[in-house]
Design an enzyme around this catalytic site. Structure first.
Site, PDB file in Angstrom:
ATOM      1  N   LYS A  72      48.251  78.307  37.194  1.00 14.84           N
ATOM      2  CA  LYS A  72      48.612  79.907  37.421  1.00 14.84           C
ATOM      3  C   LYS A  72      48.393  80.455  38.953  1.00 14.84           C
ATOM      4  O   LYS A  72      47.712  80.027  39.640  1.00 14.84           O
ATOM      5  CB  LYS A  72      47.692  80.539  36.363  1.00 14.84           C
ATOM      6  CG  LYS A  72      46.073  80.728  36.371  1.00 14.84           C
ATOM      7  CD  LYS A  72      45.658  81.793  37.666  1.00 14.84           C
ATOM      8  CE  LYS A  72      44.173  81.807  37.703  1.00 14.84           C
ATOM      9  NZ  LYS A  72      43.741  82.491  38.800  1.00 14.84           N
ATOM     10  N   GLY A 115      41.252  75.638  43.840  1.00 13.03           N
ATOM     11  CA  GLY A 115      42.063  76.319  44.541  1.00 13.03           C
ATOM     12  C   GLY A 115      42.705  77.599  43.996  1.00 13.03           C
ATOM     13  O   GLY A 115      43.426  78.128  44.570  1.00 13.03           O
ATOM     14  N   GLY A 119      43.241  75.274  37.541  1.00 20.04           N
ATOM     15  CA  GLY A 119      43.514  73.735  37.051  1.00 20.04           C
ATOM     16  C   GLY A 119      42.441  73.159  36.070  1.00 20.04           C
ATOM     17  O   GLY A 119      42.606  72.939  34.900  1.00 20.04           O
ATOM     18  N   PRO A 133      45.886  71.719  42.218  1.00 13.98           N
ATOM     19  CA  PRO A 133      44.850  71.582  43.415  1.00 13.98           C
ATOM     20  C   PRO A 133      43.294  72.041  42.795  1.00 13.98           C
ATOM     21  O   PRO A 133      43.161  73.165  41.952  1.00 13.98           O
ATOM     22  CB  PRO A 133      45.266  72.512  44.470  1.00 13.98           C
ATOM     23  CG  PRO A 133      46.782  72.710  44.330  1.00 13.98           C
ATOM     24  CD  PRO A 133      46.897  72.629  42.697  1.00 13.98           C
ATOM     25  N   ASP A 187      39.980  82.385  32.442  1.00 16.31           N
ATOM     26  CA  ASP A 187      41.711  81.796  32.752  1.00 16.31           C
ATOM     27  C   ASP A 187      41.938  80.827  31.479  1.00 16.31           C
ATOM     28  O   ASP A 187      43.202  80.623  31.473  1.00 16.31           O
ATOM     29  CB  ASP A 187      41.638  81.173  34.018  1.00 16.31           C
ATOM     30  CG  ASP A 187      41.711  81.961  35.253  1.00 16.31           C
ATOM     31  OD1 ASP A 187      41.638  83.184  34.995  1.00 16.31           O
ATOM     32  OD2 ASP A 187      41.227  81.437  36.325  1.00 16.31           O
TER      33      ASP A 187
END
Length: 321
Positions: free
Chosen positions: A19, A119, A123, A116, A158
């Site tokens: 995202k 990042g 992820g 990544p 998330d």
């Protein structure tokens, strides 16, 4: 007892998206240390894949490893391949929350990473969402997507969004989601950094900068940027470029000053907006169209020597392949 399930074992493969935050407003820390946020999430076409493989009855272990069948495309040297991994925690959380018997619900998770690491693109959260759905299907729990998203909340802010995907407003710690209509694809170029940034350190730096008067003070309960939501609904990339904001950009750039140089290159090459995604250090460059994103990615990569990836969103959340 063999280390891995055999080739005939039952398995389920799930893909879940990374995202970006098209908008991220951060309030001051609460007594529990968490910062309330108001964010507009966009699930993008860069995804993680998790295969859950059933272990034989009597083998209660939950293990995971990097996939050899579909190798990761990103550097995974800093990924913990043990019980600290969010995918491992997700499988254990599902099993414990539903009271499933461990001796008949052992699983091996194979993870292929395309987002990544460290990042700011969620992820690890996508891994957790994929593991939740894969194990839910493998174990025939009958849970709906909304039930899985609710179950996902304790795993991280998330993770519920990686379950649902699309575009959404996130409030609270980010896990209170309201879907947002996005009538047309948003085209972006993502520029991952060679090194990661710790999300807690970025938030702590924001607090320090605010205490020094070097960053705008946050509202107690930050408000969602209505202009961002409107621009998505109207499919207006120029309006979106003007509305996008990220309160974590200043602390991220403070910790990683080179980000400013890359953003300048992106703007020079025609990006409508250059911004840090989430807590960084991944950068997002907003493009007008798919063709513009492809051209922009090539130009930025040639000028900086840093990988630049053309992506689009919104895309679906975790789904079985």
């Amino acid at each position: 007892m063999s280390g891995l399930p055999g080739p005939s074992a039952r398995h389920v493969t799930v893909r879940a998206p990374g995202k970006v935050n098209l908008s991220l407003r951060v309030g001051p820390p609460r007594p529990d240390g968490y910062h309330p946020v108001a964010s507009v999430y966009l699930a993008v076409s860069l995804a993680e894949t998790v295969t859950a493989v059933a272990r034989p009855d009597g083998d209660a272990r939950i293990t995971l490893a990097e996939s050899t069948r579909q190798p990761s495309s990103v550097d995974t040297r800093d990924v913990p391949w043990d019980e600290r991994n969010l995918a491992h925690r997700a499988a254990l959380h599902l099993r414990q929350s539903l009271g499933l018997a461990p001796e008949t619900h052992g699983v091996h998770l194979e993870v292929s990473k395309q987002v990544p690491v460290a990042g700011g693109m969620g992820g690890g959260s996508a891994d957790a969402a994929a593991a939740l759905l894969a194990c839910s299907v493998l174990w025939d729990t009958g849970l709906t997507r909304s039930e899985l998203a609710e179950l996902a909340a304790p795993l991280g802010a998330d993770v519920p969004f990686a379950v649902t995907g699309g575009a959404a407003v996130g409030r609270g710690t980010g896990s209170e989601l309201t879907p947002v209509a996005a009538r047309r694809p948003v085209h972006l170029v993502l520029v991952p950094a060679d090194a990661g940034l710790s999300t807690p350190i970025v938030f702590r730096t924001l607090d320090e900068l605010r205490s020094l008067g070097r960053a705008p003070e946050g509202q107690g309960e930050p408000a969602v940027d209505a202009d961002v939501v409107r621009a998505l609904a109207q499919a207006d990339p120029l309006a979106l470029a003007l509305a996008m904001e990220n309160d974590l950009q200043t602390p991220a750039v403070t910790l990683f000053p080179e980000l400013s140089d890359v953003m300048d290159v992106g703007l020079d090459e025609g990006a409508l907006r250059a911004m840090v995604s989430g807590s960084g250090p991944t950068l997002l460059l907003l493009a007008h169209s798919e063709q513009d994103a492809a051209r922009l990615a090539t130009a930025v990569q040639e000028r900086t020597g840093v990988a630049a990836l053309a992506v689009h969103g919104p895309v679906p959340g975790a789904h079985v392949l």
